[in-house]
Design an enzyme around this catalytic site. Structure first.
Site, PDB file in Angstrom:
ATOM      1  N   ILE A  15       1.077  -1.064   0.276  1.00 24.85           N
ATOM      2  CA  ILE A  15      -0.465   0.162   0.068  1.00 24.85           C
ATOM      3  C   ILE A  15       0.702   1.670   0.403  1.00 24.85           C
ATOM      4  CG2 ILE A  15      -0.341   0.270   2.594  1.00 24.85           C
ATOM      5  CD1 ILE A  15      -3.254   0.572  -0.237  1.00 24.85           C
ATOM      6  N   SER A  37      11.562   0.407   7.655  1.00 27.36           N
ATOM      7  CA  SER A  37      10.823  -0.939   7.330  1.00 27.36           C
ATOM      8  C   SER A  37      12.051  -1.737   7.371  1.00 27.36           C
ATOM      9  CB  SER A  37      10.602  -0.456   5.773  1.00 27.36           C
ATOM     10  OG  SER A  37       8.980  -1.473   5.911  1.00 27.36           O
ATOM     11  N   ARG A  38      11.514  -3.110   7.624  1.00 27.85           N
ATOM     12  CA  ARG A  38      12.796  -4.025   7.559  1.00 27.85           C
ATOM     13  C   ARG A  38      13.214  -4.306   6.720  1.00 27.85           C
ATOM     14  NH1 ARG A  38       8.994  -8.000  10.022  1.00 27.85           N
ATOM     15  NH2 ARG A  38       8.492  -7.902   7.935  1.00 27.85           N
ATOM     16  N   LYS A  91      -5.533   1.914   7.369  1.00 33.10           N
ATOM     17  CA  LYS A  91      -6.990   1.089   8.430  1.00 33.10           C
ATOM     18  C   LYS A  91      -6.392  -0.889   8.086  1.00 33.10           C
ATOM     19  CE  LYS A  91      -8.386  -2.124   5.541  1.00 33.10           C
ATOM     20  NZ  LYS A  91      -8.197  -2.916   4.443  1.00 33.10           N
ATOM     21  N   ASP A 169     -11.102  -8.038   6.050  1.00 35.68           N
ATOM     22  CA  ASP A 169     -10.090  -6.652   5.718  1.00 35.68           C
ATOM     23  C   ASP A 169     -10.322  -5.438   4.823  1.00 35.68           C
ATOM     24  OD1 ASP A 169      -6.888  -5.730   5.880  1.00 35.68           O
ATOM     25  OD2 ASP A 169      -7.320  -6.239   3.164  1.00 35.68           O
TER      26      ASP A 169
END
Ligand code: NAP
Length: 307
Positions: A15, A37-38, A91, A169
């Site tokens: 996203i 971020s990993r 969300k 979801d």
């Protein structure tokens, strides 16, 4: 025009690439200055392995967007609020209702803003549907949200884990629209279909009551071919069909509103607005309905699902 809000983004995945980065690139209210971020990276800005490292190294950050899956968002949100950053939650805003209540209280205590974003509410025909329904008597309503999980969520293991919500979801997107355009409602019955090898439902049928009105919701992740993201209502002024996830509105078959979507630019416009106004925007109604469906719903075990 005021200075852009310096923002960092956390959880660089689908996203973020599809929507957040293009929306932020064109948004003069925000300047994206860091990412955490990993594995994922954003070009041309400093990248960090986690939010703690980013907050420590970039103190000029004023806001963060948290875009990792919902089960892994609460600790990051607390860390950002503790550091007095405004927080945009993708969300669904969390894996439970009470954790988001906790974040809301913390944001108020810290004097910063929390935004529980609901992108589908910003679909182009949603306001027109809300206006139409407010002008007439609704006799019955239905939500049909049926899509192909293999097409939209390939290799997303988190979505099948506890707290990943399964078919809710996408279903919570429908609920974010329904709770905005229909009268206040509550669940009276639900059936949730869990594949025998998964911890989250692949389909659900939920019935709501809304001041004398029945709303039937049908969610299914096994739909191949044409996809359905529709909300229908029988009213005194004709049959309303809000289709395409809120992009097109038709009354008695005649299209009355249709335009291209711009959900994420509008979400960031709203986030800038609340940050500048110094308020939070946290509507938990869609999340509460999902929690209620899991609480009240009868569970069926269905055929195993494999990607
Ligand atoms: P995703 O690509 O599977 O995950 C986003 C990123 O979160 C991953 O790339 C990963 O980045 C990080 N992440 C994954 N597991 C994590 C963990 N255990 N701890 C910390 N970080 C973790 O998912 P997505 O599709 O972007 O969805 C993310 C959120 O956006 C969900 O809440 C979803 O409902 C919402 N959303 C998705 C869409 C869509 O079309 N996909 C649309 C609207 C909203 P690193 O491995 O680099 O840390």
């Amino acid at each position: 025009m005021s200075q852009p809000i310096r923002i960092g983004i956390v959880g660089v995945g689908k996203i973020v690439r599809d929507q957040h980065l293009p929306a932020l690139a064109k948004d003069r209210d925000f300047q994206l200055i860091a990412a955490a971020s990993r594995h994922g990276k954003v070009d041309d800005i400093p990248n960090f392995p986690d939010i703690g490292a980013m907050l420590g190294a970039v103190p000029e950050l004023e806001a963060v967007s948290l875009c990792m899956p919902p089960q892994f968002r609460y600790d990051a949100a607390r860390m950002a609020l503790d550091a007095k950053k405004h927080v945009f939650l993708e969300k669904p805003p969390g894996a439970t209702v009470s954790e988001v209540e906790d974040l809301k209280a913390l944001a108020a205590q810290q004097g910063v803003c929390l935004f529980a974003s609901w992108h589908s509410r910003y679909a182009p025909a949603v306001e027109a549907a809300r206006g139409f329904l407010a002008s007439t008597r609704i006799k019955a309503a239905a939500i049909n949200w049926k899509e192909d999980v293999r097409r939209w969520h390939p290799n997303q293991d988190w979505i099948w884990q506890p707290g990943g919500f399964g078919v809710f979801d996408p279903g919570i997107n429908a609920l974010s629209i329904a709770t905005y355009i229909l009268p206040a409602m509550h669940i009276t019955s639900a059936t949730l279909d869990f594949p025998e090898n998964r911890a989250a439902p692949i389909a659900a049928q939920v019935t709501f009551r809304a001041s004398g009105l029945t709303v039937a919701m049908d969610l299914d992740w096994r739909q191949t071919g044409p996809q359905s993201w529709d909300i229908l209502a029988d009213t005194d002024a004709g049959q309303m069909v809000l289709s395409g996830g809120g992009t097109k509105l038709a009354i008695d078959g005649r299209v009355v509103h249709e335009e291209p979507e711009a959900e994420y630019p509008m979400l960031y416009r709203r986030f800038a607005e609340i940050v500048r106004a110094g308020v939070s925007d946290v509507d938990l109604a869609p999340l509460q309905h999902v929690a209620d469906a899991f609480m009240l719903g009868k569970r069926n075990v269905v055929e195993a699902f494999f990607d």
